[in-house]
Structures are given as structure tokens and as C-alpha cells.
Design an enzyme around this catalytic site. Structure first.
Site, short mmCIF file in Angstrom:
data_model
loop_
_atom_site.label_atom_id
_atom_site.label_comp_id
_atom_site.label_asym_id
_atom_site.label_seq_id
_atom_site.Cartn_x
_atom_site.Cartn_y
_atom_site.Cartn_z
N GLU A 88 45.26 35.07 33.25
CA GLU A 88 46.32 34.44 34.03
C GLU A 88 47.16 33.53 33.14
OE1 GLU A 88 44.96 34.21 38.51
OE2 GLU A 88 44.00 32.61 37.38
N CYS B 123 46.58 29.73 46.06
CA CYS B 123 47.23 28.57 45.48
C CYS B 123 48.74 28.61 45.62
CB CYS B 123 46.85 28.44 44.00
SG CYS B 123 47.05 29.94 43.05
#
Lengths: 666, 666
Positions: B347, B431
Site C-alpha cells: 500500500e 478508512c
């Protein structure tokens, strides 16, 4: 067509049909069993190689690669592991170490078949003795399971490669017997095959399974041919047919075992491409498979066995499945080099037209597997499409796997590198180095096949070939300037007493072919729809059939669905795909542009003796402005490009490399 | 510079220095603490948004996204999980579910700060009560560890996100207090911060560690500002300074724990990019970090805290580290959209110039993180480079994360799609959706800052802004046709009694700027080296400072080391990056070519009200031949191209999309 030749024909023919691009290797027609004459690979002792390209390479394999690999097997502890629990100081070999040993025996045996060598033979015998000693009283032979995990025998067919190892041992046993006449290993593998036949099958008390990695199937077909025992063929057929049936065997064995598989932690989850039924080609019965999927080496070994069985059991629907899979693979999932397998994630196929270059997998073993499958298809469905693909893979995807010195190897073969990629001496999973050794030491069995009163030349290697006809033994000497040039002459050295046929593939990449017999032009109508020149006559010693191909630089553009190559062009000449390397062209190579018209100068590459490079006029993009992104348009300046055959890359440092170059005209 | 203006200046100025490409957002000079005047974000109640672009979007977030996300938290069981062990039928939430709840409270609080709403406030209070009830007597608050694994508290800082959750709770507590004046949550998070301060540190018996996911650091800085308690600032400083010290804390805690971390099975091995110290930005003390590495959201949150501490502790070497990291990130690892993070694998970041488009990660949260960092840098080192990057990320990398309907989200943001990619309603790790909600509800704090007798306008939003000067309150009304147009006028509505400064960023992308005061042209010398127009005078009500930017289509070319974009061009206009979508252009988009000269027609996109598309003349590549590879060269035909702003893609189906288009002249 015998001795009566047309009086006059066009001397420059269009035998190769230049309108059909040479890479269109896929189109077939569905017509049940082929009407093409059947043929089988020529036994190794019936051929020699004497040319400027392959003979030195095979000699390197014989004199350097094979001894070097023997030393590697020693070094990594494989040989000690045959005789007992692997020692921690050797590192723990992967679970299928027997197969590395077997492939080395197979390669050494192929070498011995044409180059007797008492020292090598004794070396081989020593390893054979280790294997024989490791065989269990019931015939079982797998030194990992015997020495490390005897209680787990045949409990994890999906991951543990147990039958895969058996297959390679069987191939080695057959090769060893054929090369030396000895049965020391053949007897071992017959007992092993008998044990497998007792354990596996559909009978009461038998395990109705198959291996996660195909290999034993094609090996059993070879064993049946060597022993004449049809039970081995039936066992091969059982394994091929059982694959993909319901209920799904790998689930059943997992339930029995109560644990995840051998490589349970190797993959990231149940949705990983290495966890799907496609990965093992077990998603459907083989006759219902329509696309080349999953792990690419496994796929090639399965399809090879399917072709073997189609031949030996005269099975039209199995042949039809092979043709369908071939069409799909060659039309949508093959690199321009003949490499296959688009990602490391499953060591295999992804989706149609997904052929990334920097992350190409194109495993050397998969290229070899494609050659194996093509070799078998040529025996039952002769067509240039198979021969062209075999030639393409050999000269590019496979040959790139071996360094000029014979002691460094590529496992995966990218088509573009930003630098830092080099061949290695060995791999933890060392399937590729011995695989390329066994391929090159048996290369004549790919190049030549014998049919009923026929010699078929799929690849023009210089050297000799002998074959039996109904009029006795016949023999030819082939002289060729391939792969750099296009002239091949086949001269009769031994004629026999009956007519026979010489057949020679005219590759799809040629822009034309001049055919002649004893200096007289031949009509190009002698090149059949299958792309083979075939001349049948009562041959006389010193008759010479000659072909002169038109070897030109060709530019290839990819199907636009191959999005990574949009706006790019690949360059080929003869069987070779070319690449730009940083050793000859300043980086970054991504800035090079190739025009569509320039003709090359042919120049021997400094540092690569005997390798012909192409020097072409092109351009280089020069950026303006600065920063990561700039609003100043780049411009182009003239630049000379030097391209080398793809197989020869990474022999002069680990610089950048690119097969696909920017098309100056996009 | 007060009321005396030059008599006459060039009316079309080169204020934006067109020689320096607007994407050159990286170059800074090293000169210790900045001499730029300091500023802080304008408190939310001091601004309103009233324009045609952002106001409706913020309204969608207020009226749809926030209630929708509340329902999602209910649906996935997060709220029930606050009060007890998660029920299996809810699915097991990820371990850091508190943070999703906290970000929702924060977003709702920002909305309440400007739009009082008793129903929403009651909704928030209900969730706050759940959190307050879940707090332990010692101040600890993390409902996963309390309800599921109480014995594991603070045993896995590396993976378990315990302080990350605490950080989001603290941010929520501060936001909730500022919006409502209540201390119901602030009191909770002060007790939590005190507990953390007791547990962590370098004192005897304290745990000398830090969190694997940065967040608590910047939250503690906010808490210190809200409470005036410097201990919170010192705790933030401890966490930032301790990161990357030896011995390596994550190894120490693993040894103590005796197990692999929380996500032990999540990554494929110890060499995985998600297992390196770089992943957590813990490879070196922060002052010795030279490159933006690892997980990109974590990196942005750390760098934001570093900038906060540089400001609040007047620390020149910390500022210098921030500048160095900024330079590196913007010069080598940022997408043309302002997105960051090149791969899903960690990520995060990979290597310089590795910016693949189809597999871009460019997480929405990372784009928000870049804005957060830029906002802080603007407060201490004011320069257009930060404002331009903030504007770029907002209008492209971030805004793309939210659908037109406000209820669908992108987590990762590719720059090219072969089709099949759509926004989702929610994510298991959720998120991004609440992150974009809290960003847009607090957008004016990014747009405006107040300094000593100064209002700084980083982004021209239409609406009002009030700020305190030494002569009392002042206020302006901003009218703008941004982001589609270039005219912005700042009219004084409340002047106070003392001189003050209005500063307005002149973006790097403009081809020029006409500046005027009360209709009289202003000298472009008023635009400083920092790229801000600054006018100081004793303002009168109805004085009007106006800027007219030259908004043109611009083409951008990437540094050639970005090999994936060689031969490609990106199109921007104003703050927007444009993209071709299959909804407007027949696939495959890879066949489109854009020339370098054509000027666009501006047309509202059918199906996307209010969105301006560009219609450009280009070409389309048409292939000849057949098969996977063909020797017939493709040719080009004229084709019209329609480009839409990148943020607006994937609102009309899941077809192909491409930001980078083939450059017709390469």
C-alpha cells in the site's frame, strides 16, 4: 511426385504465403483425426549435429553444463539427500529434489547416446545406484518421503510433487536404457510404475487421484513404448482422464489429511491464482478444456501427454482438444519470443492478451514444454504452425535460458529489463537448468522425425540423419547456414532401394523460398497446405534437395488488445527475435524509436563471437524541461540502433534490455 | 506595500513564470527555519463555502455521505462492537474498528461546526456515550482489546493499530469539542492521552515503543493545542523521535510476545515489502530519513506530525527533514494526479519513477494525507509548491475517491482501467470513506489560513472568511469561477481598523495572471518568490482584489525514467487532470493518439451535469493483419477525443479509462 519434375517453374516462389503473417501460428481446422502422415521423433543415435550454431552449444552442454550441474547437485546436498535425511547444513532441498536428479540423469543419458564417455557413464551409474538402493520393497521410490516423512506417502498429491518426481525418474530410466542398453534404472522405474499402477486407479481400494504437477502421464507413455507393456499406457490414460472429474480429488485428500497442503503457507489465500482448479488444469475433464490456463509448465506437460495418448490410442476427440488448446494459447497468450506464462504469481497464464514485458514469467521450462507439445503435435497433425512455434521457442524463449558459458541460467525470461537482471548458477527450485540440458542433448529428436518411408525435417540443423525405409536404411547430410542464413541442402548419402519422401518445413517467416533438386528449380506447388516441402522419389546417392529462404528483417506489431505493446514494434530476422541492450545502446532504451523502413547492416557483436547484430537507423526521444512532469514537449533526434538476438542478451552485463521498441510512426 | 500602487503595469503579467512547469512541485532550498510568515488553518466557524463546485459537494457529504456512513457503521456491526464482543453474524470487523467510528465522529463534528443539526448532534452523542462507557478506569480505550483480547493490550504495537485508533479518537474528541463546545468526548480522550503518556516513554517501567501506523503523533499535537497541556506535545515528540531508534522496538516486542504479529499471515514472508522497517518509516531516526518510503498513508501522517512539531517546537532540522522528504516525494514518486503509492503490495512506495497506471494504488487516504502534510508545510514554509500539490491532490487523487452521489468510494485510484472498475459502498477496511468525509467538511481549513494581520488564501473557494487582526475582526467574500475558470475576486466585507495583508496563491499551472485592485492593474512584482500575491494596506469595505488566471489546456510529459509513460501525454486544464473514458470514446483507448497542437472545445458532459469535458482532435490507430502478432503495420485515422476530469470517471459505467494517452508525435 517421384522423378518427374515440372520442366520449368518460377525460381522465386511464394511458397511461404507472405500474406499470412508468420506469427499466425494458431489457426487450425476441425476435421477429426488428422490426415497428415504420422511420424515419430528420430532416435538420437540416428542423427549427428555438425553445424556452426548448435553443435558448439551442445558441446558446451556436454562438456560444461552436465558436469557443472552434477557438481551443483552435490553442492546443494541432493545426492546426499537420496541416501538419507537431508542435513541442515545443506539447506533443506525443496520436496521434489528427486526430479532434479532425474533430469540430470536424463540429460547425461542423451549425451551418452551420441557421445560415449566412460567417466560420465560411471558418474551416472553411481547416482542410479543411490536411487536403486532407495527404492522400497513395494516399488515405491521417493527419497523425500522415504527419508523425511514416510507416514505422509501419497497423502498430498496436490502439492507434494510425488508423481511428478516419479515421472521424471521414469523418463530418466527410459533415456538411460536407450543410451546405454543397461536396465539398472529401467528396472527400478518399471517397479515404480507398477507400484503406482497398483495404488492409483478406479478399482476397489485404489486411490482415485492424480498429481498436482503433471509429468507422470507423458513419462508412462514413454515407458510403455520402451517396455511394450500396455498397462503403462492405460495408467497414463487413467491419470489424464481422471483430471478434472468430480468430486474434486484435491478436496477429498485434504479432508482425509485434515491439513492444508504442502505449500499451505506458500500462497496468500484461497483466492490466490495458485489455489484455483485452473492452476492444476483440474477445472474440467480434459476434453472439455477450452483455454490454456494455470501453471504453464504443468499445462504443457498435460497437453503433451494428451497428444501422446491421441496418437497411441487413435483418439480424435483428444486430438481435437489439443488443437483447440493450441489455437487459444498461440492466438492470445504467447509472447513474441515463444515464451508463455504472464506472471510469477501462479507461474502461468492470466487472461487473454495480458503479456507484460518487464514482469513476464515465460519460464524456460514452459518454453521447453511448448516445444515438447509441438513435437508431439507434429507427429499426429503435421503443420507448419507447430514447427514454427517450436523453432520460435527454441531460438528465443528457451535458448535465452542458457548463458554463452553454459553455466548460468534464467528461470524466468523477461522481455524488458530496466537493468540488474542476470543469469544465475542455480536455483533453489532447479527445474530449468537440467531441463535445458536434456533439451539440447536431445535436440535432433525435435528436429527430425521418421514416418513410413519418410524423413521429416522440422528444424534444419547441420549434420546427418539416418532412418529406416522399406528399401533399407537411408541417410542424409544436411548443410545449412541457418539460423543466420536461409540456405539448406539435403544431400543423400545412403539411398536404400525404395522410393521415400523427404519433407522439410518452409517457415512462415520467410518472404519466399527457392526450391531446387540437383540444381533444377522445383515448383512451389510441392509445398503443401501444411507448409512442408515434400519430395518423394527413388533417391540416388548425392541427389541434393535444396531450399533458399528469403531471410529479411521483419517488423511485428501486436494485437492492440496487448495494451502493453501498443505503439511498439518488435524486430525479427529468420527464427530470431531481436532486442536492444544497454551494452550497445545508451539507456534509457525506452527513448529509442524505430522507423518502419530502414534496412539493417549485419555486424558481428563485439564480445559475442558469432552473433549477428542488426544495425538500424532510428531515433531517440530527447526530453525538454525538468521535474517529474513537464509541459515542454520532447523532440526526436536521429540515432543508430544496434539490436542483438534476444537469446544472447545479458551476456555482457546486467544493463537495460527491451524487445519491443517504440514505433517511430506508432 | 500599502495603498501606493504603481501607476501602470502590464495588464497581462507573467506572474506564474510559465518557464517553470507547474508540476515542478519539488525544488526547495535549504535555509534553516523558513522566513515565510507563519500561519495556521482558519477555524471552521470563520468560513463559509458558497460556490458552484464545492458547496454542492460538501452538501452531498453533509446530507448523504455522513448519514450513509453512520448506517454503514451500524450495518457492519462497528457500533455494537463498541459495547461488547463482535457478533459472528456481523462479520468480525478489522482490529482497528474504533478508528472508523472516530473518523465518522470527526466528519460529523466538522459538519456541525458550520451546520448545526440537532438530529446529527444527538446521533454523535449516542456514539460518544458508547465510547465513554467503554473507557477503562485507567483511561485505556480500545474496544477491540477490551472486548476481545484484554490480555493482549499494548503487546503488538507493530500491527494492532492500538495507538492509531487512539489518535483518531483524539482527533474526534478535539473536533467534537470545537464544534459543539461539549467536553463529553474531549474528557475521554484527555484521559486516554494521559494513560498513553503514562505507559509509553523512556522512563523506568515505561514501554519504549511507538505505533506501526502513525496517527497518534499528529493527534496529540492537536490535543495540546486544544487543552494547552504541553505534555501532549511532548508525548507526540517522544513518539516521533523514538521511531527508527535502535534496538528495533518491533523486534523487542515480538520477542516478548513470542508470536508473529497480528497480521502474521497477511504478508507472504519476511522479505515482503510489508515486513521491512521502511514500511513503518522505522528504518532510521526521522531526521536521517531521506526518501518517502513504505506505506504511503503512514508516511503522510508521520510527515504531518513532523511538520507540526517543527512549528510548535521551532525545530529547524525537523523542518529540513520535511523539506527533503517533500522534494523526494514530489520529484520521483507522485502520480500526475497527485496520488501516491505505486503498489497494493505494501500500500505504498516502491522505487523512484515507478508509477504504473493500471496497478496504481494511489489510495484516497494517501492523497488526503498529502493534503494534510501540505497544509502544515504551508503554515511554516509557505510556497506555491505545497499549495499546488494540495490543489492537485484535492481535485484529482482525492476527489476521485467519491462518487457523484456521495455514497460510493474508491479506496485505490488507478490511472488506467481496461474496464470492470467501479466505486464501492464500503470496504472491509473502511478508512477512506470517512476520511474523505472529514476532509470535505473541513475543506476551508485547507483553503484558508490566518497569520499575523494576514489572511492567506491557498485555494480559491467561493464564500466568506473572517479573521482577527490587530485592528479587530476582518472579513472577505470570495467569488470565483474556479475550478473551471480563472477569475477570483476578494471583496472586503469587514475591514477592522488596522492594515492587514491579503495573500493569494497564484498556481504554477497558469499561463499568466492579471492582477487588479479596485479595477486598477497591479504590478506582478507583488507575486513573491513563494508564488503568492500579497497586498498589505489599510483596507476599506468593498475594496476588491482580483486575479484573472489564464486557464488553458496543457499537455504534460513524464520524466523518461517513468518508463510506463514513455511516448504518452497527459492533459490538464486548471487544477484538473483529464482522462479518456469509454463512455465517450470507443474502446480500446490504448489506440487513441493525441496531437500536440489542437485546442479543445469545452462541452458539458452528458450524464455528468456541470462537468466540463474537453473535445480534441486526435487520431486512432487501426491495425492491419490478423493474429496475435502481425507484420502489417498499423495506420492512423482522424478521431475526435472527449476527455473528462479524472475525478469524474466511473460515474457512467465501468468501461475503460486512461489518463495517459498516446502522443501522436511521441
Amino acid at each position: 511426385m517421384t522423378s518427374t519434375l515440372p520442366a520449368a517453374t518460377a525460381s522465386a516462389s511464394n511458397a511461404a504465403a507472405p500474406d499470412s503473417p508468420h506469427h499466425d501460428l494458431a489457426t487450425t481446422t476441425a476435421d477429426g483425426m488428422s490426415s497428415a502422415p504420422a511420424s515419430v521423433p528420430l532416435p538420437l543415435p540416428q542423427a549427428t549435429v555438425a553445424d556452426g550454431f548448435w553443435a558448439p552449444r551442445i558441446e558446451v552442454v556436454r562438456t560444461r553444463t552436465i558436469p557443472f550441474q552434477r557438481a551443483q547437485l552435490e553442492r546443494v546436498g541432493h545426492l546426499r539427500a537420496l541416501a538419507g535425511t537431508p542435513r541442515p547444513e545443506d539447506g533443506v532441498p525443496h520436496v521434489f529434489w528427486d526430479s532434479d536428479v532425474a533430469k540430470w540423469i536424463e540429460a547425461a543419458s542423451y549425451s551418452l547416446a551420441t557421445h560415449p564417455d566412460p567417466v560420465l557413464e560411471a558418474d551416472v551409474e553411481e547416482v542410479v545406484a543411490l536411487l536403486a538402493a532407495a527404492q522400497q520393497p513395494d516399488g515405491y521410490l521417493n527419497t523425500h518421503f522415504t527419508n523425511v516423512a514416510p507416514e505422509q506417502r501419497f497423502t498430498d498429491l496436490r502439492d507434494a510433487h510425488e508423481l511428478y518426481c516419479a515421472g521424471h525418474l521414469i523418463e530418466a530410466g527410459v533415456a538411460h536404457h536407450r543410451a546405454t542398453g543397461k536396465t539398472t534404472l529401467l528396472d527400478v522405474v518399471v517397479r515404480l510404475a507398477d507400484h503406482i499402477g497398483a495404488v492409483f486407479g478406479r478399482g476397489p481400494g485404489q486411490l482415485r487421484g492424480y498429481d498436482g504437477h503433471e509429468e507422470v502421464e507423458l513419462a508412462l507413455v514413454k515407458l510403455a513404448a520402451a517396455t511394450g507393456d500396455r498397462r503403462h499406457l492405460e495408467l497414463a490414460s487413467y491419470f489424464v482422464e481422471e483430471r478434472g472429474q468430480e468430486p474434486f480429488f484435491f478436496d477429498l485428500e485434504a479432508d482425509r489429511r485434515g491439513t492444508t497442503g504442502w505449500f499451505g503457507d506458500h500462497f496468500a489465500g484461497e483466492n490466490h491464482p495458485g489455489r484455483t482448479r485452473q492452476y492444476w488444469q483440474a477445472h474440467a475433464p480434459v476434453r472439455e478444456q477450452h483455454e490454456a490456463v494455470g501453471h504453464s509448465v504443468r499445462a504443457m506437460y498435460l497437453y503433451s501427454a494428451m497428444a501422446d495418448l491421441a496418437r497411441d490410442t487413435d483418439d480424435a476427440s483428444l486430438l481435437e482438444a489439443c488443437r483447440r488448446l493450441w489455437d487459444h494459447l498461440l492466438s492470445a497468450r504467447t509472447y513474441v519470443t515463444g515464451g508463455i506464462g504472464s506472471t510469477v504469481i501462479n507461474e502461468g497464464f492470466t487472461r487473454d492478451h495480458d503479456l507484460p514485458t518487464e514482469t513476464a514469467y515465460a519460464e524456460t521450462c514452459a518454453g521447453i514444454g511448448l516445444m515438447m507439445w509441438a513435437q508431439r503435435m507434429l507427429g499426429i497433425d503435421r503443420h507448419r504452425r507447430y514447427g514454427d512455434a517450436m523453432e520460435l521457442a527454441l531460438h528465443n524463449a528457451v535458448l535465452a535460458g542458457l548463458s554463452a558459458d553454459g553455466e548460468h541460467f534464467f528461470y524466468d525470461n523477461v522481455l524488458a529489463s530496466r537493468g540488474g537482471i542476470e543469469r544465475h548458477e542455480w536455483f533453489h527450485v532447479a527445474c530449468c537448468p537440467p531441463n535445458i540440458a536434456r533439451l539440447l542433448t536431445s535436440l535432433t529428436s525435435y528436429a527430425y522425425a521418421q514416418g513410413q518411408d519418410e524423413l521429416v525435417i522440422h528444424l534444419a540443423l547441420g549434420g546427418t540423419a539416418r532412418f529406416e525405409t522399406s528399401g533399407g536404411w537411408a541417410g542424409v547430410r544436411i548443410t545449412t547456414d541457418a539460423p543466420w542464413g536461409g540456405r539448406t541442402a539435403v544431400r543423400i548419402e545412403e539411398a536404400g532401394t525404395a522410393p521415400f519422401t523427404l519433407s522439410l518445413r518452409i517457415p512462415g517467416w520467410t518472404a519466399g523460398a527457392r526450391l531446387s533438386l540437383n540444381g533444377e528449380p522445383l515448383d512451389d506447388g510441392l509445398v503443401g497446405a501444411d507448409g512442408y516441402l515434400s519430395v518423394t522419389r527413388t533417391w540416388q546417392v548425392d541427389d541434393e534437395l535444396a531450399v533458399e529462404l528469403d531471410v529479411r528483417v521483419r517488423r511485428l506489431w501486436a494485437d492492440p488488445r496487448v495494451t502493453t505493446e501498443a505503439g511498439h514494434v518488435a524486430v525479427t530476422r529468420g527464427p530470431f527475435v531481436y532486442a536492444a541492450e544497454e551494452a550497445d545502446n545508451p539507456a534509457p532504451l525506452v527513448d529509442l524509436r524505430l522507423g518502419r523502413r530502414s534496412e539493417p547492416d549485419l555486424v558481428e557483436v563485439p564480445g559475442l563471437p558469432g552473433v549477428i547484430s542488426l544495425q538500424l537507423r532510428g531515433e531517440r526521444v530527447v526530453r525538454e524541461g525538468s521535474g517529474l512532469y513537464s509541459d515542454q514537449p520532447p523532440h526526436r533526434i536521429p540515432a543508430d540502433l544496434t539490436l542483438v538476438p534476444y537469446y544472447a542478451w545479458a551476456n555482457r552485463g546486467a544493463g537495460e534490455m527491451r524487445v519491443w521498441l517504440g514505433d517511430a510512426e506508432r
